[in-house]
Scaffold this motif. Structure first.
Motif, PDB file in Angstrom:
ATOM      1  N   THR A 158       0.811  -1.220   0.000  1.00  0.00           N
ATOM      2  CA  THR A 158       0.000   0.000   0.000  1.00  0.00           C
ATOM      3  C   THR A 158       0.843   1.267   0.000  1.00  0.00           C
ATOM      4  O   THR A 158       0.331   2.350  -0.287  1.00  0.00           O
ATOM      5  CB  THR A 158      -0.953   0.027   1.212  1.00  0.00           C
ATOM      6  OG1 THR A 158      -0.203  -0.221   2.413  1.00  0.00           O
ATOM      7  CG2 THR A 158      -2.032  -1.034   1.079  1.00  0.00           C
ATOM      8  N   THR A 159       2.119   1.148   0.322  1.00  0.00           N
ATOM      9  CA  THR A 159       3.000   2.319   0.338  1.00  0.00           C
ATOM     10  C   THR A 159       3.043   3.000  -1.024  1.00  0.00           C
ATOM     11  O   THR A 159       3.178   4.228  -1.105  1.00  0.00           O
ATOM     12  CB  THR A 159       4.434   1.909   0.740  1.00  0.00           C
ATOM     13  OG1 THR A 159       4.391   1.119   1.920  1.00  0.00           O
ATOM     14  CG2 THR A 159       5.296   3.124   1.000  1.00  0.00           C
ATOM     15  N   VAL A 160       2.914   2.227  -2.092  1.00  0.00           N
ATOM     16  CA  VAL A 160       3.000   2.802  -3.441  1.00  0.00           C
ATOM     17  C   VAL A 160       1.826   3.722  -3.738  1.00  0.00           C
ATOM     18  O   VAL A 160       1.898   4.557  -4.638  1.00  0.00           O
ATOM     19  CB  VAL A 160       3.085   1.670  -4.500  1.00  0.00           C
ATOM     20  CG1 VAL A 160       1.710   1.035  -4.753  1.00  0.00           C
ATOM     21  CG2 VAL A 160       3.682   2.178  -5.801  1.00  0.00           C
ATOM     22  N   ALA A 220       0.579   5.957  -1.620  1.00  0.00           N
ATOM     23  CA  ALA A 220       0.684   7.196  -0.845  1.00  0.00           C
ATOM     24  C   ALA A 220       1.576   8.199  -1.563  1.00  0.00           C
ATOM     25  O   ALA A 220       2.574   7.831  -2.174  1.00  0.00           O
ATOM     26  CB  ALA A 220       1.224   6.900   0.541  1.00  0.00           C
ATOM     27  N   VAL A 221       1.199   9.449  -1.498  1.00  0.00           N
ATOM     28  CA  VAL A 221       1.986  10.529  -2.113  1.00  0.00           C
ATOM     29  C   VAL A 221       2.706  11.348  -1.044  1.00  0.00           C
ATOM     30  O   VAL A 221       3.868  11.700  -1.195  1.00  0.00           O
ATOM     31  CB  VAL A 221       1.084  11.442  -2.966  1.00  0.00           C
ATOM     32  CG1 VAL A 221       1.866  12.638  -3.494  1.00  0.00           C
ATOM     33  CG2 VAL A 221       0.480  10.654  -4.131  1.00  0.00           C
ATOM     34  N   VAL A 222       2.021  11.646   0.038  1.00  0.00           N
ATOM     35  CA  VAL A 222       2.630  12.381   1.146  1.00  0.00           C
ATOM     36  C   VAL A 222       3.479  11.400   1.966  1.00  0.00           C
ATOM     37  O   VAL A 222       2.974  10.370   2.425  1.00  0.00           O
ATOM     38  CB  VAL A 222       1.549  13.019   2.040  1.00  0.00           C
ATOM     39  CG1 VAL A 222       2.195  13.742   3.226  1.00  0.00           C
ATOM     40  CG2 VAL A 222       0.698  13.994   1.220  1.00  0.00           C
ATOM     41  N   PRO A 223       4.769  11.662   2.139  1.00  0.00           N
ATOM     42  CA  PRO A 223       5.681  10.709   2.783  1.00  0.00           C
ATOM     43  C   PRO A 223       5.236  10.225   4.165  1.00  0.00           C
ATOM     44  O   PRO A 223       5.464   9.084   4.536  1.00  0.00           O
ATOM     45  CB  PRO A 223       6.996  11.484   2.876  1.00  0.00           C
ATOM     46  CG  PRO A 223       6.916  12.476   1.766  1.00  0.00           C
ATOM     47  CD  PRO A 223       5.472  12.866   1.670  1.00  0.00           C
ATOM     48  N   ASP A 224       4.606  11.103   4.957  1.00  0.00           N
ATOM     49  CA  ASP A 224       4.241  10.743   6.326  1.00  0.00           C
ATOM     50  C   ASP A 224       2.925   9.981   6.430  1.00  0.00           C
ATOM     51  O   ASP A 224       2.495   9.636   7.540  1.00  0.00           O
ATOM     52  CB  ASP A 224       4.152  12.004   7.193  1.00  0.00           C
ATOM     53  CG  ASP A 224       5.499  12.674   7.371  1.00  0.00           C
ATOM     54  OD1 ASP A 224       6.517  11.966   7.245  1.00  0.00           O
ATOM     55  OD2 ASP A 224       5.536  13.896   7.613  1.00  0.00           O
ATOM     56  N   ARG A 271       6.608   4.576   6.676  1.00  0.00           N
ATOM     57  CA  ARG A 271       7.365   3.334   6.512  1.00  0.00           C
ATOM     58  C   ARG A 271       8.858   3.650   6.368  1.00  0.00           C
ATOM     59  O   ARG A 271       9.224   4.740   5.930  1.00  0.00           O
ATOM     60  CB  ARG A 271       6.885   2.589   5.266  1.00  0.00           C
ATOM     61  CG  ARG A 271       5.429   2.141   5.328  1.00  0.00           C
ATOM     62  CD  ARG A 271       5.271   0.941   6.241  1.00  0.00           C
ATOM     63  NE  ARG A 271       3.921   0.407   6.178  1.00  0.00           N
ATOM     64  CZ  ARG A 271       2.992   0.625   7.096  1.00  0.00           C
ATOM     65  NH1 ARG A 271       3.273   1.377   8.142  1.00  0.00           N
ATOM     66  NH2 ARG A 271       1.785   0.099   6.981  1.00  0.00           N
ATOM     67  N   PRO A 272       9.731   2.690   6.698  1.00  0.00           N
ATOM     68  CA  PRO A 272      11.176   2.924   6.576  1.00  0.00           C
ATOM     69  C   PRO A 272      11.689   2.712   5.159  1.00  0.00           C
ATOM     70  O   PRO A 272      12.901   2.625   4.947  1.00  0.00           O
ATOM     71  CB  PRO A 272      11.770   1.873   7.529  1.00  0.00           C
ATOM     72  CG  PRO A 272      10.788   0.759   7.496  1.00  0.00           C
ATOM     73  CD  PRO A 272       9.441   1.410   7.357  1.00  0.00           C
ATOM     74  N   TYR A 273      10.801   2.614   4.186  1.00  0.00           N
ATOM     75  CA  TYR A 273      11.171   2.424   2.784  1.00  0.00           C
ATOM     76  C   TYR A 273      10.241   3.264   1.917  1.00  0.00           C
ATOM     77  O   TYR A 273       9.186   3.729   2.375  1.00  0.00           O
ATOM     78  CB  TYR A 273      11.080   0.943   2.384  1.00  0.00           C
ATOM     79  CG  TYR A 273       9.835   0.250   2.906  1.00  0.00           C
ATOM     80  CD1 TYR A 273       8.589   0.457   2.307  1.00  0.00           C
ATOM     81  CD2 TYR A 273       9.907  -0.604   4.001  1.00  0.00           C
ATOM     82  CE1 TYR A 273       7.452  -0.172   2.788  1.00  0.00           C
ATOM     83  CE2 TYR A 273       8.779  -1.224   4.488  1.00  0.00           C
ATOM     84  CZ  TYR A 273       7.554  -1.010   3.877  1.00  0.00           C
ATOM     85  OH  TYR A 273       6.425  -1.622   4.356  1.00  0.00           O
ATOM     86  N   LEU A 299       6.498  -1.707  -2.953  1.00  0.00           N
ATOM     87  CA  LEU A 299       5.871  -2.542  -3.979  1.00  0.00           C
ATOM     88  C   LEU A 299       6.749  -3.750  -4.302  1.00  0.00           C
ATOM     89  O   LEU A 299       6.235  -4.861  -4.516  1.00  0.00           O
ATOM     90  CB  LEU A 299       5.621  -1.717  -5.242  1.00  0.00           C
ATOM     91  CG  LEU A 299       4.781  -2.411  -6.323  1.00  0.00           C
ATOM     92  CD1 LEU A 299       3.372  -2.675  -5.816  1.00  0.00           C
ATOM     93  CD2 LEU A 299       4.733  -1.566  -7.589  1.00  0.00           C
ATOM     94  N   LEU A 300       8.054  -3.566  -4.326  1.00  0.00           N
ATOM     95  CA  LEU A 300       8.965  -4.679  -4.590  1.00  0.00           C
ATOM     96  C   LEU A 300       8.899  -5.737  -3.481  1.00  0.00           C
ATOM     97  O   LEU A 300       9.023  -6.936  -3.751  1.00  0.00           O
ATOM     98  CB  LEU A 300      10.395  -4.164  -4.737  1.00  0.00           C
ATOM     99  CG  LEU A 300      10.727  -3.469  -6.064  1.00  0.00           C
ATOM    100  CD1 LEU A 300      12.130  -2.889  -6.026  1.00  0.00           C
ATOM    101  CD2 LEU A 300      10.580  -4.438  -7.242  1.00  0.00           C
ATOM    102  N   ILE A 301       8.702  -5.284  -2.257  1.00  0.00           N
ATOM    103  CA  ILE A 301       8.528  -6.237  -1.155  1.00  0.00           C
ATOM    104  C   ILE A 301       7.287  -7.093  -1.398  1.00  0.00           C
ATOM    105  O   ILE A 301       7.306  -8.314  -1.220  1.00  0.00           O
ATOM    106  CB  ILE A 301       8.424  -5.498   0.194  1.00  0.00           C
ATOM    107  CG1 ILE A 301       9.762  -4.846   0.544  1.00  0.00           C
ATOM    108  CG2 ILE A 301       7.985  -6.456   1.304  1.00  0.00           C
ATOM    109  CD1 ILE A 301       9.697  -3.904   1.732  1.00  0.00           C
ATOM    110  N   MET A 302       6.216  -6.448  -1.855  1.00  0.00           N
ATOM    111  CA  MET A 302       4.998  -7.206  -2.135  1.00  0.00           C
ATOM    112  C   MET A 302       5.187  -8.141  -3.331  1.00  0.00           C
ATOM    113  O   MET A 302       4.659  -9.255  -3.343  1.00  0.00           O
ATOM    114  CB  MET A 302       3.840  -6.252  -2.394  1.00  0.00           C
ATOM    115  CG  MET A 302       2.522  -6.986  -2.512  1.00  0.00           C
ATOM    116  SD  MET A 302       1.117  -5.893  -2.662  1.00  0.00           S
ATOM    117  CE  MET A 302      -0.208  -7.122  -2.618  1.00  0.00           C
TER     118      MET A 302
END
Length: 256
Positions: free
Chosen positions: A213-215, A217-221, A225-227, A233-236
């Motif tokens: 789900t990190t991919v 998000a646009v706003v970093p906070d 996540r630490p990546y 996305l690569l982790i998924m």
């Protein structure tokens, strides 16, 4: 017509002929878009009530995808059904008799199902985004803004990957009841707990959905996540590949 082409055609026929798979994909789209629109509408009407810090860090793009947390469950159901339907009906014996090359059988199913869920995922993601931004009005963003197109395309890829992860796990378990009993509570409840409770957060944030789900998000906070988004996305992708490889080895070693 080559053997591989015939197998692909057969898998496409199977997907189309199972009515429940069509309904699960339609449900994924409608729930993701509808719930996201509802939350965007409510957010727009209460935006002025937010604190100044919440307004500054507000992620309009990610808010559009608020319905995907529920919609992904329908994608998981699709992944389970296209595999377990053959095991529960006993049709898997006929399928493997017709296609004794088990790698060809599995990867043909993955290719057909993967292409289908990618299309549905992209349609879902773009519809959720544009409808959500329209409802957010002046608080929304445009598709050309920095990071937005990446997030929208990433949302479609995420939905496809979650379905393919379910495919791999179902090939391992071979039982629809067992697959649903494990995957549904895990992604609906357990993963969110592990990814947000301080004691398990360092491990939980590397689970497939928490990373994927990190991919979106646009706003970093937004997710903290630490990546970055592509790393998430690569982790998924790695989780999905591991599930499919595990499914392949189980299919190859066990009798139908």
């Amino acid at each position: 017509m080559s053997h591989s082409t015939r197998v692909l055609k057969s898998e496409w026929t199977k997907v189309r002929s199972v009515r429940s798979t069509v309904w699960t994909l339609a449900t994924a789209l409608l729930v993701s878009v509808g719930l996201g629109a509802l939350i965007c509408g409510v957010t727009a009407s209460t935006f002025d009530d937010m604190s100044s810090s919440e307004q500054v860090t507000f992620d309009a793009t990610y808010t559009s995808f608020a319905g995907m947390g529920i919609g992904q469950l329908a994608m998981i159901a699709f992944g389970v059904l296209i595999v377990s339907a053959e095991y529960s009906t006993g049709m898997i014996r006929n399928s493997l008799a017709a296609v004794p090359q088990r790698g060809t059988f599995l990867w043909s199913k993955v290719l057909i199902a993967g292409a289908l869920v990618l299309v549905v995922g992209m349609v879902t993601s773009f519809c959720a985004f544009f409808l959500g931004q329209a409802l957010l009005g002046s608080h929304g963003v445009g598709i050309g803004d920095e990071g937005v197109l990446r997030a929208v395309v990433g949302g479609g890829i995420y939905m496809a990957l979650i379905a393919m992860f379910a495919v791999g796990i179902t090939f391992v378990l071979r039982s629809p009841l067992l697959a649903f009993a494990i995957l549904m509570p895990f992604f609906f409840l357990i993963s969110n707990i592990l990814g947000n409770v301080e004691a398990t957060k360092k491990v939980g944030q590397y689970l497939p959905d928490q990373a994927g789900t990190t991919v979106m998000a646009v706003v970093p906070d937004t997710l903290n996540r630490p990546y970055g988004p592509w790393e998430g996305l690569l982790i998924m992708v790695a989780w999905t590949a591991a599930a499919l490889l595990a499914g392949f080895f189980v299919l190859k070693k066990r009798d139908a």
